[in-house]
Design an enzyme around this catalytic site. Structure first.
Site, PDB file in Angstrom:
ATOM      1  CB  ALA A  61      42.484  35.405  46.378  1.00 19.96           C
ATOM      2  N   GLY A 100      37.767  36.866  44.426  1.00 19.17           N
ATOM      3  CA  GLY A 100      38.038  38.069  45.224  1.00 19.17           C
ATOM      4  C   GLY A 100      37.877  39.341  44.399  1.00 19.17           C
ATOM      5  CD  GLU A 103      34.880  37.123  47.752  1.00 16.68           C
ATOM      6  OE1 GLU A 103      36.070  36.896  47.473  1.00 16.68           O
ATOM      7  OE2 GLU A 103      34.280  36.567  48.684  1.00 16.68           O
ATOM      8  CD  GLU A 123      35.682  32.782  45.159  1.00 11.55           C
ATOM      9  OE1 GLU A 123      34.736  32.515  44.363  1.00 11.55           O
ATOM     10  OE2 GLU A 123      35.967  33.941  45.500  1.00 11.55           O
TER      11      GLU A 123
HETATM   12  N1  3HC Z   1      45.963  33.712  41.103  1.00 14.59           N
HETATM   13  C1  3HC Z   1      47.193  33.424  40.642  1.00 14.59           C
HETATM   14  N2  3HC Z   1      47.465  33.194  39.356  1.00 14.59           N
HETATM   15  C2  3HC Z   1      46.446  33.260  38.497  1.00 14.59           C
HETATM   16  C3  3HC Z   1      45.141  33.549  38.893  1.00 14.59           C
HETATM   17  C4  3HC Z   1      44.909  33.788  40.277  1.00 14.59           C
HETATM   18  N3  3HC Z   1      43.699  34.106  40.746  1.00 14.59           N
HETATM   19  N4  3HC Z   1      44.342  33.534  37.816  1.00 14.59           N
HETATM   20  C5  3HC Z   1      45.129  33.261  36.771  1.00 14.59           C
HETATM   21  N5  3HC Z   1      46.396  33.090  37.173  1.00 14.59           N
HETATM   22  C6  3HC Z   1      47.577  32.819  36.341  1.00 14.59           C
HETATM   23  C7  3HC Z   1      47.497  31.461  35.657  1.00 14.59           C
HETATM   24  O1  3HC Z   1      48.023  30.455  36.493  1.00 14.59           O
HETATM   25  C8  3HC Z   1      48.343  31.695  34.424  1.00 14.59           C
HETATM   26  O2  3HC Z   1      49.693  31.622  34.767  1.00 14.59           O
HETATM   27  P1  3HC Z   1      50.594  30.346  34.370  1.00 14.59           P
HETATM   28  O3  3HC Z   1      50.347  30.105  32.914  1.00 14.59           O
HETATM   29  O4  3HC Z   1      51.954  30.768  34.731  1.00 14.59           O
HETATM   30  O5  3HC Z   1      50.061  29.217  35.217  1.00 14.59           O
HETATM   31  C9  3HC Z   1      48.074  33.144  34.089  1.00 14.59           C
HETATM   32  O6  3HC Z   1      47.558  33.747  35.271  1.00 14.59           O
HETATM   33  C10 3HC Z   1      47.059  33.330  32.976  1.00 14.59           C
HETATM   34  O7  3HC Z   1      45.931  32.538  33.305  1.00 14.59           O
HETATM   35  P2  3HC Z   1      45.113  31.754  32.187  1.00 14.59           P
HETATM   36  O8  3HC Z   1      46.061  31.005  31.323  1.00 14.59           O
HETATM   37  O9  3HC Z   1      44.064  31.002  32.874  1.00 14.59           O
HETATM   38  O10 3HC Z   1      44.524  32.973  31.350  1.00 14.59           O
HETATM   39  P3  3HC Z   1      43.118  33.129  30.653  1.00 14.59           P
HETATM   40  O11 3HC Z   1      43.138  34.459  30.032  1.00 14.59           O
HETATM   41  O12 3HC Z   1      42.831  31.930  29.824  1.00 14.59           O
HETATM   42  O13 3HC Z   1      42.040  33.128  31.850  1.00 14.59           O
HETATM   43  C11 3HC Z   1      41.094  33.777  33.967  1.00 14.59           C
HETATM   44  C12 3HC Z   1      42.028  34.172  32.790  1.00 14.59           C
HETATM   45  C13 3HC Z   1      39.672  33.603  33.455  1.00 14.59           C
HETATM   46  C14 3HC Z   1      41.184  34.876  34.989  1.00 14.59           C
HETATM   47  C15 3HC Z   1      41.579  32.424  34.540  1.00 14.59           C
HETATM   48  O14 3HC Z   1      42.964  32.492  34.764  1.00 14.59           O
HETATM   49  C16 3HC Z   1      40.928  32.050  35.831  1.00 14.59           C
HETATM   50  O15 3HC Z   1      39.861  31.499  35.829  1.00 14.59           O
HETATM   51  N6  3HC Z   1      41.620  32.362  36.950  1.00 14.59           N
HETATM   52  C17 3HC Z   1      41.175  31.946  38.265  1.00 14.59           C
HETATM   53  C18 3HC Z   1      40.014  32.746  38.759  1.00 14.59           C
HETATM   54  C19 3HC Z   1      39.649  32.308  40.129  1.00 14.59           C
HETATM   55  O16 3HC Z   1      39.410  31.148  40.382  1.00 14.59           O
HETATM   56  N7  3HC Z   1      39.588  33.264  41.059  1.00 14.59           N
HETATM   57  C20 3HC Z   1      39.276  32.958  42.423  1.00 14.59           C
HETATM   58  C21 3HC Z   1      40.536  32.908  43.204  1.00 14.59           C
HETATM   59  S1  3HC Z   1      40.236  32.390  44.877  1.00 14.59           S
HETATM   60  C22 3HC Z   1      39.613  33.755  45.621  1.00 14.59           C
HETATM   61  O17 3HC Z   1      39.466  34.777  45.019  1.00 14.59           O
HETATM   62  C23 3HC Z   1      39.336  33.591  47.083  1.00 14.59           C
HETATM   63  C24 3HC Z   1      38.547  34.722  47.647  1.00 14.59           C
HETATM   64  O18 3HC Z   1      37.185  34.396  47.681  1.00 14.59           O
HETATM   65  C25 3HC Z   1      38.971  35.025  49.015  1.00 14.59           C
END
Ligand code: 3HC
Ligand code: NAI
Length: 713
Positions: A61, A100, A103, A123
């Site tokens: 997400a 997500g 998912e 998450e």
């Molecule tokens: N939403 C918004 N922005 C995101 C994002 C996300 N899910 N994931 C990464 N970004 C952004 C980062 O903030 C960063 O931007 P910024 O430098 O401007 O802040 C850019 O994307 C690149 O991210 P990274 O520097 O972390 O890049 P990496 O290549 O090192 O890592 C990754 C990539 C492994 C995907 C890492 O970014 C990560 O772990 N992201 C989060 C994953 C996550 O937690 N997903 C769950 C989201 S909640 C959800 O899905 C709810 C659902 O269950 C309903």
């Protein structure tokens, strides 16, 4: 957004398009709905493949959307729409399928992953649970125990493990989208009916109750007050109910978490960790305008606690290391310890240990041929200066000279060399091959390139590097001083180590201040305090005109150095023992101390312990911002969460100050300072006052109130 094309005649290809990680923003969710409609209504299309643009399936997400009202279609019905499609849908997973994103893949009927892909439901690290059916579909697919592990830890799973668990159907080394398209062609005629995970029963397990009970116990212990891990277990428990009921439970639990302060704190921490990479220096030099130099070969000097961990982390990052130590026995021990750390690490990561990447030396000569040196000898300025003089004479031009000092003046070290611009602090945390934090300390003459190189090397070593200015203790240890001081004063005034520790541990620290001090050794701080000079002659409780607590010094004089001597603030069954027990000797000692100094023990409550310890620490944080030693509150918060076990669900000390309310923090500091005018660290800092006068802006706006950062020494 999502793009659509028809490939190989009959396969509808949907590509998620939202760089850099194809997060499921409102536009992407709408895109999936629209493109699925297109694929399903196209009579030529027999099966569908969903992939992500630029080699990344989906990072989940869009976290940035969580702070404003959600728009566009919700993710749950979007995924349900995919799962209920009458044509087979295949997920082509490259790069990452997280949150997500996974998912969505679980809503597809088949999953093909590239061998280098990583999958997970992280998450929990954002204060949430997998709230788009992940907590219900994953246990149905891979069983409750494996799902609990993945969901409560938020860990990333490799493609190989995912295949073993049955999370993906196939792993490929080739072009994943091409393979998925071939696969989609092969299943085009099959009904997806039997592939809808929501229709699966939760796999049978002989004793599910015991599994949940065991996991819940472990999770509560680890959570340190965080709500999300507990809610994750509760959500997975609902996967044993019919799917619709389980989804309802998932929704209820998610609704509670979603609006919680904890989720806000953890999401702030997520972005803060990334923000610190965009560093700047007082000269105006910045991360995006400075190119780091590649480090192929490094030298580590001093193979004690820190040098060993640093050497391991460098080798694991692919850097060739010369590890140097003058003490023969230490050198022998270090060789053994480093080899076994490398072997254990390699086993965990399923690779061969890179033992050939490290060689040992008992003299400085190899420094002539390295790109960067990290000095980790005793915390003794005279010794460190000598080492830097030697390095300056030996190293080839351009070698970066770094010190792992925990708080000594980097400028003084730099002035011992011919190349002060190449000198920076690289302050690692113990154990250095495990802890994720690195403070990169720039002195007044450090070049932007030296800072960029240290920051980049830290990243390569898997650390989150934070650039900070040069002052006594830098950011982390400077803030620790008033925190520790308050804990000592509270003992003088009537508290016990057990009570202070209990309050801090209930707040969420992994260890209270006294248990932590016993673990790291009371003698470390004692040596530094002795070097700073003893208290004024007329009272042991005054130093440089301010209140001083000699309690720690008095314990050291008794040979009570903590765990290593079996006695400290607590007693242990033997030297090196780890189970802390209250010590009647200490009670007696405290009583005698109070009598001797005319102090009357009073009842100290929970709130006072928290406020005095934490608000004094935060106040120092505001001073650090005011002095320009940290560029913003995010830097301080990342340092505290990653280096000092500040609970992530409380964001960090500066975020927490904003959560409590700056006005309240100011009022309480004023109150305590009035009661203790001889403790300067309780005097509210000007920046805090300025922020309160300006209406207590949110932490994200504080930078607007800061002057340009500058080195303080
Ligand atoms: N939403 C918004 N922005 C995101 C994002 C996300 N899910 N994931 C990464 N970004 C952004 C980062 O903030 C960063 O931007 P910024 O430098 O401007 O802040 C850019 O994307 C690149 O991210 P990274 O520097 O972390 O890049 P990496 O290549 O090192 O890592 C990754 C990539 C492994 C995907 C890492 O970014 C990560 O772990 N992201 C989060 C994953 C996550 O937690 N997903 C769950 C989201 S909640 C959800 O899905 C709810 C659902 O269950 C309903
Ligand atoms: P340590 O006492 O475990 O190890 C220091 C090592 O340096 C010893 O093995 C000693 O023999 C060696 N040494 C001394 N002089 C030397 C010389 N001239 N050449 C080569 N080797 C020499 O110390 P520790 O704990 O590893 O600390 C090292 C540095 O790291 C200190 O500056 C300390 O402040 C800092 N630090 C320590 C942390 C910790 O938790 N221990 C955390 C962060 C920084």
């Amino acid at each position: 957004m999502a793009q659509y094309s028809r490939v190989s005649g009959t396969v509808g290809l949907i590509t998620l398009l939202n760089p850099p990680v194809n997060a499921l923003s409102a536009a992407v969710r709408q895109g999936i709905v629209d493109m699925m409609d297109k694929a399903l209504s196209d009579r030529k299309v027999k099966s569908v493949v969903i992939c992500g643009h630029n080699g990344k399936f989906c990072g989940g997400a869009d976290i940035r959307e969580f702070s404003s009202p959600l728009t566009g279609p919700l993710l749950i019905p979007v995924i349900q729409g995919v799962e209920s499609a009458a044509k087979p849908v295949v997920a082509a997973i490259e790069g990452v399928a997280l949150g997500g994103g996974l998912e969505l893949a679980l809503g597809c009927h088949y999953r093909i992953a590239h061998s280098k892909a990583r999958l997970g439901l992280p998450e929990v690290h954002l204060g949430l649970l997998p709230g788009a059916g992940g907590s219900q579909r994953l246990p149905r697919l891979i069983g409750v125990p494996a799902a609990l592990d993945i969901i409560t830890t938020g860990r990333h799973v490799t493609a190989a493990e995912a295949l073993k668990l049955g999370l993906v159907d196939r792993v490929t080394d080739r072009n994943t989208v091409d393979e998925a398209v071939k696969f989609a062609l092969s299943v085009a005629d099959q009904s997806p009916q039997s592939r809808r995970i929501s229709t699966f029963p939760c796999p049978h397990h002989p004793d599910l109750d015991a599994v949940f009970e065991g996991v819940m116990q472990r999770v509560r212990q680890r959570a340190r007050g965080a709500l999300a891990p507990v809610a994750c277990v509760q959500a997975v428990a609902a996967a044993t109910l019919p799917f619709a009921q389980g989804m309802e439970r998932e929704r209820e639990l998610m609704a509670t978490l979603f609006t919680s302060g904890q989720a806000r704190a953890q999401q702030y921490h997520f972005f803060a960790q990334r923000a610190v990479g965009r560093w700047s220096m007082p000269s105006g030099a910045r991360w995006d305008k400075t190119k780091p130099v590649a480090v192929h070969k490094a030298m580590v000097i001093g193979l004690g606690t820190m040098g060993r961990g640093i050497s391991v982390a460098l080798v694991q990052a692919g850097v060739s290391v010369v590890a140097m130590e003058t003490n023969e026995k230490q050198l022998m021990d270090a060789k053994q310890a480093i080899s076994s750390m490398l072997e254990r690490g390699a086993k965990r990561r399923g690779v061969a240990p890179a033992l050939d990447k490290i060689r040992y030396s008992s003299d400085m000569q190899p420094a002539a041929d390295v790109d960067l040196v990290i000095e980790a000898v005793f915390e003794d300025m005279a010794l460190k200066k000598k080492v830097f003089q030697q390095l300056s004479a030996l190293c080839k031009p351009g070698t970066f000279l770094c010190s792992n000092t925990s708080g000594l003046d980097v400028d003084q070290l730099a002035s011992e060399t011919r190349t002060p611009e190449l000198v920076v602090g690289m302050h690692f945390f113990a154990p250095a091959h495990v802890m994720k934090l690195l403070e990169v300390v720039y002195g007044s003459r450090s070049s932007p390139q030296a800072v960029a190189t240290a920051m980049e090397l830290g990243k390569q070593m898997g650390k989150v590097s934070v650039a900070v200015g040069n002052c006594r203790g830098f950011v982390g240890n400077r803030m620790l001083k008033p925190y520790l001081e308050q804990a000592f004063f509270l003992l003088e005034e009537g508290a016990t180590p057990e009570f202070v520790d209990q309050v801090l541990e209930e707040f969420g620290f992994a260890m209270g201040v006294f248990r932590m001090s016993d673990l790291s050794g009371l003698d470390v701080g004692w040596r530094v305090r002795k070097a700073d000079g003893l208290p004024d002659g007329h009272s042991a409780r005054i130093r440089q005109g301010c209140r001083y607590s000699p309690l720690g010094d008095l314990l050291c004089e008794q040979g009570r150095f903590g765990q290593k001597t079996g006695r400290g603030w607590y007693q242990y069954d033997k030297p090196g023992g780890q189970v802390a027990k209250p010590d009647p000797w200490l009670q007696d000692f405290l009583e005698k101390f109070r009598t001797q100094h005319g102090l009357v023990a009073r009842r100290i409550d929970h709130q006072e312990v928290l406020e005095r310890c934490l608000y004094a620490l935060m106040n120092e944080g505001f001073r650090i911002l005011e002095d320009g030693i940290a560029a913003g509150p995010e830097d301080i918060d990342v340092i505290y969460v990653l280096g000092y076990s500040w609970p992530p669900h409380r964001g960090g000390p500066m975020f927490y100050a904003a959560m409590v309310g700056l006005k309240k923090v100011l009022e309480r500091l004023e109150h305590y300072h009035q009661e203790h005018p001889d403790i300067p660290s309780l005097k509210p800092c000007n920046l805090l006052r300025k922020l309160v006068v300006s209406g207590s802006p949110p932490v994200q706006k504080w930078r607007e109130f800061l002057q340009k950062p500058q080195s303080q020494l």
